[in-house]
Write a protein that holds these residues in place. Structure first.
Motif, PDB file in Angstrom:
ATOM      1  N   VAL A 109       0.811  -1.198   0.000  1.00 58.27           N
ATOM      2  CA  VAL A 109       0.000   0.000   0.000  1.00 58.27           C
ATOM      3  C   VAL A 109       0.851   1.258   0.000  1.00 58.27           C
ATOM      4  CG1 VAL A 109      -0.218   0.197   2.522  1.00 58.27           C
ATOM      5  CG2 VAL A 109      -1.993   1.129   1.043  1.00 58.27           C
ATOM      6  N   ALA A 110       1.995   1.245   0.646  1.00 52.32           N
ATOM      7  CA  ALA A 110       2.814   2.453   0.744  1.00 52.32           C
ATOM      8  C   ALA A 110       4.271   2.050   0.727  1.00 52.32           C
ATOM      9  CB  ALA A 110       2.498   3.218   2.009  1.00 52.32           C
ATOM     10  N   LEU A 111       5.124   2.993   0.400  1.00 47.45           N
ATOM     11  CA  LEU A 111       6.543   2.659   0.350  1.00 47.45           C
ATOM     12  C   LEU A 111       7.365   3.798   0.912  1.00 47.45           C
ATOM     13  CD1 LEU A 111       7.992   4.367  -2.193  1.00 47.45           C
ATOM     14  CD2 LEU A 111       6.605   2.757  -3.513  1.00 47.45           C
ATOM     15  N   LEU A 112       8.533   3.421   1.386  1.00 43.82           N
ATOM     16  CA  LEU A 112       9.499   4.388   1.890  1.00 43.82           C
ATOM     17  C   LEU A 112      10.790   4.189   1.117  1.00 43.82           C
ATOM     18  CD1 LEU A 112      10.539   6.471   3.998  1.00 43.82           C
ATOM     19  CD2 LEU A 112      11.235   4.513   5.388  1.00 43.82           C
ATOM     20  N   SER A 113      11.241   5.215   0.343  1.00 42.16           N
ATOM     21  CA  SER A 113      12.496   5.119  -0.410  1.00 42.16           C
ATOM     22  C   SER A 113      13.656   5.341   0.538  1.00 42.16           C
ATOM     23  CB  SER A 113      12.524   6.164  -1.526  1.00 42.16           C
ATOM     24  OG  SER A 113      11.482   5.908  -2.447  1.00 42.16           O
ATOM     25  N   PHE A 114      14.720   4.580   0.289  1.00 42.93           N
ATOM     26  CA  PHE A 114      15.912   4.705   1.114  1.00 42.93           C
ATOM     27  C   PHE A 114      17.126   4.661   0.188  1.00 42.93           C
ATOM     28  CE2 PHE A 114      19.401   2.888   3.586  1.00 42.93           C
ATOM     29  CZ  PHE A 114      19.430   3.763   4.653  1.00 42.93           C
ATOM     30  N   ASN A 115      17.863   5.705   0.160  1.00 44.72           N
ATOM     31  CA  ASN A 115      19.037   5.779  -0.698  1.00 44.72           C
ATOM     32  C   ASN A 115      20.278   5.432   0.096  1.00 44.72           C
ATOM     33  OD1 ASN A 115      17.599   6.692  -2.973  1.00 44.72           O
ATOM     34  ND2 ASN A 115      17.515   8.766  -2.081  1.00 44.72           N
ATOM     35  N   CYS A 116      20.955   4.355  -0.333  1.00 45.00           N
ATOM     36  CA  CYS A 116      22.179   3.941   0.354  1.00 45.00           C
ATOM     37  C   CYS A 116      23.303   4.912   0.025  1.00 45.00           C
ATOM     38  CB  CYS A 116      22.599   2.536  -0.071  1.00 45.00           C
ATOM     39  SG  CYS A 116      21.401   1.276   0.386  1.00 45.00           S
ATOM     40  N   GLY A 117      24.116   5.210   1.008  1.00 44.07           N
ATOM     41  CA  GLY A 117      25.288   6.035   0.758  1.00 44.07           C
ATOM     42  C   GLY A 117      26.349   5.233   0.024  1.00 44.07           C
ATOM     43  N   GLY A 118      27.213   5.864  -0.721  1.00 45.66           N
ATOM     44  CA  GLY A 118      28.286   5.131  -1.407  1.00 45.66           C
ATOM     45  C   GLY A 118      29.257   6.094  -2.044  1.00 45.66           C
ATOM     46  N   GLY A 119      30.455   5.644  -2.375  1.00 46.92           N
ATOM     47  CA  GLY A 119      31.449   6.497  -3.009  1.00 46.92           C
ATOM     48  C   GLY A 119      32.299   5.676  -3.943  1.00 46.92           C
ATOM     49  N   GLY A 120      32.954   6.349  -4.849  1.00 49.03           N
ATOM     50  CA  GLY A 120      33.769   5.632  -5.811  1.00 49.03           C
ATOM     51  C   GLY A 120      34.889   4.888  -5.147  1.00 49.03           C
ATOM     52  N   GLY A 121      34.901   3.563  -5.391  1.00 51.99           N
ATOM     53  CA  GLY A 121      35.987   2.724  -4.935  1.00 51.99           C
ATOM     54  C   GLY A 121      36.009   2.472  -3.447  1.00 51.99           C
ATOM     55  N   SER A 122      35.016   2.926  -2.725  1.00 51.60           N
ATOM     56  CA  SER A 122      35.052   2.713  -1.284  1.00 51.60           C
ATOM     57  C   SER A 122      34.676   1.281  -0.953  1.00 51.60           C
ATOM     58  CB  SER A 122      34.095   3.676  -0.589  1.00 51.60           C
ATOM     59  OG  SER A 122      32.763   3.415  -0.994  1.00 51.60           O
ATOM     60  N   THR A 123      35.152   0.823   0.162  1.00 51.80           N
ATOM     61  CA  THR A 123      34.876  -0.545   0.603  1.00 51.80           C
ATOM     62  C   THR A 123      33.672  -0.546   1.538  1.00 51.80           C
ATOM     63  OG1 THR A 123      37.216  -1.076   0.435  1.00 51.80           O
ATOM     64  CG2 THR A 123      35.822  -2.554   1.754  1.00 51.80           C
ATOM     65  N   GLN A 124      32.670  -1.358   1.212  1.00 54.11           N
ATOM     66  CA  GLN A 124      31.459  -1.426   2.022  1.00 54.11           C
ATOM     67  C   GLN A 124      31.627  -2.478   3.103  1.00 54.11           C
ATOM     68  OE1 GLN A 124      28.768   0.510   1.694  1.00 54.11           O
ATOM     69  NE2 GLN A 124      29.692   1.649  -0.008  1.00 54.11           N
ATOM     70  N   LEU A 161       6.919   1.825  14.352  1.00 51.18           N
ATOM     71  CA  LEU A 161       7.724   0.652  14.036  1.00 51.18           C
ATOM     72  C   LEU A 161       9.080   1.125  13.511  1.00 51.18           C
ATOM     73  CD1 LEU A 161       6.754  -2.565  12.170  1.00 51.18           C
ATOM     74  CD2 LEU A 161       8.542  -1.128  11.185  1.00 51.18           C
ATOM     75  N   THR A 162      10.152   0.575  14.045  1.00 50.82           N
ATOM     76  CA  THR A 162      11.492   1.000  13.651  1.00 50.82           C
ATOM     77  C   THR A 162      12.255  -0.178  13.054  1.00 50.82           C
ATOM     78  OG1 THR A 162      11.551   2.666  15.386  1.00 50.82           O
ATOM     79  CG2 THR A 162      13.663   2.013  14.435  1.00 50.82           C
ATOM     80  N   ILE A 163      12.878   0.053  11.879  1.00 45.63           N
ATOM     81  CA  ILE A 163      13.718  -0.943  11.207  1.00 45.63           C
ATOM     82  C   ILE A 163      15.181  -0.653  11.526  1.00 45.63           C
ATOM     83  CG2 ILE A 163      14.379  -1.981   9.004  1.00 45.63           C
ATOM     84  CD1 ILE A 163      11.471  -2.414   9.664  1.00 45.63           C
ATOM     85  N   SER A 164      15.890  -1.652  12.004  1.00 44.12           N
ATOM     86  CA  SER A 164      17.332  -1.533  12.234  1.00 44.12           C
ATOM     87  C   SER A 164      18.072  -2.278  11.134  1.00 44.12           C
ATOM     88  CB  SER A 164      17.714  -2.105  13.610  1.00 44.12           C
ATOM     89  OG  SER A 164      17.066  -1.402  14.649  1.00 44.12           O
ATOM     90  N   GLY A 165      19.139  -1.691  10.635  1.00 43.76           N
ATOM     91  CA  GLY A 165      19.910  -2.312   9.565  1.00 43.76           C
ATOM     92  C   GLY A 165      19.677  -1.614   8.240  1.00 43.76           C
ATOM     93  N   VAL A 166      20.356  -2.115   7.202  1.00 45.59           N
ATOM     94  CA  VAL A 166      20.260  -1.524   5.867  1.00 45.59           C
ATOM     95  C   VAL A 166      19.162  -2.217   5.090  1.00 45.59           C
ATOM     96  CG1 VAL A 166      21.470  -1.078   3.703  1.00 45.59           C
ATOM     97  CG2 VAL A 166      22.709  -0.954   5.878  1.00 45.59           C
ATOM     98  N   ILE A 167      18.213  -1.418   4.635  1.00 49.05           N
ATOM     99  CA  ILE A 167      17.099  -1.976   3.881  1.00 49.05           C
ATOM    100  C   ILE A 167      17.614  -2.445   2.516  1.00 49.05           C
ATOM    101  CG2 ILE A 167      14.866  -1.436   2.828  1.00 49.05           C
ATOM    102  CD1 ILE A 167      14.467   0.643   5.028  1.00 49.05           C
ATOM    103  N   PRO A 168      17.304  -3.662   2.125  1.00 48.99           N
ATOM    104  CA  PRO A 168      17.791  -4.187   0.831  1.00 48.99           C
ATOM    105  C   PRO A 168      17.215  -3.411  -0.338  1.00 48.99           C
ATOM    106  CG  PRO A 168      16.162  -5.661   1.788  1.00 48.99           C
ATOM    107  CD  PRO A 168      16.474  -4.632   2.843  1.00 48.99           C
ATOM    108  N   SER A 169      17.895  -3.611  -1.495  1.00 48.52           N
ATOM    109  CA  SER A 169      17.476  -2.850  -2.679  1.00 48.52           C
ATOM    110  C   SER A 169      16.056  -3.166  -3.096  1.00 48.52           C
ATOM    111  CB  SER A 169      18.451  -3.134  -3.838  1.00 48.52           C
ATOM    112  OG  SER A 169      18.465  -4.538  -4.121  1.00 48.52           O
TER     113      SER A 169
END
Length: 579
Positions: free
Chosen positions: A17-32, A65-73
């Motif tokens: 019914v509804a969605l929340l967009s979440f943009n992951c941070g990232g940088g060129g060549g950085s190690t996740q 309701l709170t989500i902990s962690g990185v939401i998958p793509s």
């Protein structure tokens, strides 16, 4: 990246019914770094809501309701299911990058019976819409309690309305409206064992420990399906005020039989009276109850109105009552009742030139002799006269200086003098009349002697002085003011045994929004202030309101306030005992 949410009832599968967009941070060549595992938590697992029956507004409650962690793509699905005993629907909206606000909407209370409705909400967070791949700590459960309540009751008055410090346990009566059978009286938030009398009347026994110290208690009425009423204050001080809910115009004290007689007419200032109309009520001041009524004739729409005034002989053998009789050739009459049976002894008519009695008093040591002040049509003075049984003495006093009727009469101890006062502040007239078997003779007449306040006069034989309701002390023979017990009061009653006078103060300085009157006691010999107590001013059903115009001594330990078509208030405790 998204959070999608939906809730359905009865454990059906959720849908998007509804969605929340979440943009992951990232940088060129950085190690996740390896993201932490996903988990879910709620701000609470139990919610309570309530609404009044017939209330058109919908009650709601919100849980975060709170989500902990990185939401998958691919996003996360947030939804669940719920029972619908009291819940109508649930919606979920993203509130931030990792929070969903879950709103519970309850059913309209007007569609439900009064009671408690329990529901269970299961919150699921999953990586797939089918809910098969739930994240850690999913599902989460919420317990919901929804109460449909009766409208809050209204407290009109309590009786007693105050108590004295260190007094005994007592029965508290609460008068109001909207009391269900399971309603309970609360004393400072503590439930008291309560007896249901009716939808307008509750009682409870208040223990002595509750009034062990001075202060103010808060009284409310609550119940399992009832929102608590607004509180009323209960004063714990130096007196107890017990109200008797009758519209009394006048009252007297029977020392021998230890009862109060109250005159209850059938017409109030705002319309017909339906509470013991056209009766004399007998009141037990200790129990604070009407124990007997005797009809003086008439009905709600009668040929007879009244009684309006009462007078009692000092040996408690006769009670005189003034009534108005709408009969051909008769303007008004006096009825005499034998005590203690309160049976009608005789009736005698007042001369046709008058239509009202403004004051009357029985001669000391002479129960068959009655002095009466008359008023003519238009409220004019029709004189003062004396009756022996039904026979009027020949000589009477027919006028005052300004033509206004007299309101107060007092005999001297040997019944040879009659002291008379009017209650009009513009003149303040005071008269002294000599009395013999032939009737009355004017001895002196002075205008302007009585100052503002009540002109209720009392002759005290032990001091030989006249005490006025406004605080003045007069020499009865010379009219001279020889002292003052304060000033501007609204009535008084003496206690010669204690040597005290009790003065009514209808307009004391108020503080903290309180509404009360005061009673001040003074030493009758020294004119010095002795003590003070306060009495709550309350609104009482079926009466014109509590604005007493009389105060009366009743035995060694009680004072009574009332008159003016208001309730009777009995004051007991240390103050009334002269302590």
């Amino acid at each position: 990246m998204k959070i999608k949410a939906k809730f359905t009832i009865n454990y059906l599968l959720i849908a998007f019914v509804a969605l929340l967009s979440f943009n992951c941070g990232g940088g060129g060549g950085s190690t996740q770094a390896t993201p932490p595992p996903l988990s879910v938590s709620l701000s609470t697992h139990a919610i309570t809501a309530s609404s009044y029956a017939q209330d058109p507004y919908l009650a709601t409650a919100t849980v975060n309701l709170t989500i902990s962690g990185v939401i998958p793509s691919g996003g996360l699905y947030v939804g669940g299911n719920f029972t619908n005993n009291g819940i109508d629907s649930i919606s979920a909206l993203p509130a931030s990058n990792n929070t969903v606000a879950i709103t519970i909407n309850y059913k309209n209370a007007s569609t439900l019976a009064v009671g408690t409705y329990s529901d269970t909400i299961s919150v699921i967070v999953s990586t797939d819409q089918a809910g098969n791949n739930q994240i850690a700590n999913s599902p989460q459960t919420i317990s919901s309690t929804y109460k449909v309540l009766l409208p809050p009751p209204q407290i009109t008055m309590s009786s007693p309305a105050s108590a004295y410090v260190g007094g005994p346990a007592f029965t508290l009566t609460i008068i109001g409206s909207g009391f269900p059978p399971d309603a309970q009286i609360q004393w400072n938030g503590t439930l008291m064992p309560t007896t249901y009398v009716s939808a307008t009347n509750l009682t409870a026994t208040i223990p002595a420990t509750a009034i062990a110290t001075a202060g103010t208690a808060q009284i409310t009425v609550s119940g399992p399906d009832l929102t608590a009423s607004s509180p009323i204050a209960f004063t714990i001080g130096n007196s107890q005020a017990t109200f008797i809910n009758i519209p009394a115009e006048d009252f007297v004290w029977d020392e021998l039989n230890q009862v109060i007689y109250a005159a209850i007419p059938n017409i109030l200032q705002y319309g017909p009276n339906t509470v013991f109309p056209n009766t004399i009520a007998v009141i037990d001041p200790i129990r604070g109850k009407v124990i007997k009524t005797v009809s003086t004739g008439g009905g709600i729409y009668p040929p007879v109105t009244g009684p309006f005034l009462l007078a009692i002989s000092d040996d408690s053998s006769f009670l005189y009552a003034f009534t108005y009789v709408n009969q051909p050739g008769v303007s008004c009459s006096l009825q005499r009742y034998a005590l203690p049976s309160l049976t009608l002894d005789t009736t005698f008519n007042i001369p046709l030139s008058t239509n009202s009695v403004s004051a009357m008093t029985v001669a000391p040591g002479a129960p068959h002799t009655l002095a009466v002040a008359m008023a003519a049509p238009g409220g004019r003075n029709a004189g003062v006269m004396v009756f022996d049984d039904t026979v009027q003495r020949a000589s009477s006093i027919l006028a005052s200086v300004d033509g206004l009727p007299f309101s107060y009469l007092q005999w001297s101890q040997d019944a040879s003098m009659l002291y008379v006062a009017e209650n009009w502040p513009s003149l303040g007239e005071y008269m002294t009349l000599s009395v013999n078997t032939g009737g009355l003779t004017l001895q002196s007449d002075a205008a302007g002697i009585l100052s503002s306040g009540s002109h209720d006069i009392h002759y005290v034989s032990s001091t030989g002085k006249i005490y006025v309701g406004n605080g003045q002390v007069l020499d009865p023979s010379t009219h001279n003011m020889i002292g003052a017990c304060g000033s501007g009061w609204d009535g008084m009653t003496p206690d010669p045994i204690l040597g005290l006078g009790f003065f009514l103060d209808l307009h004391p300085p108020q503080s903290n929004g309180t509404s009360s009157l005061a009673i001040h006691s003074y030493d009758l010999a020294q004119y010095s202030s002795f003590s003070t107590t306060t009495v709550p001013l309350i609104s009482i059903p079926n009466t014109y309101g509590f604005s007493p115009n009389r105060i009366l001594r009743c035995g060694p330990s009680a004072l009574v306030l009332g008159g003016g078509l208001g309730p009777i208030c009995v004051i007991t405790g240390p103050f009334a005992q002269g302590k």
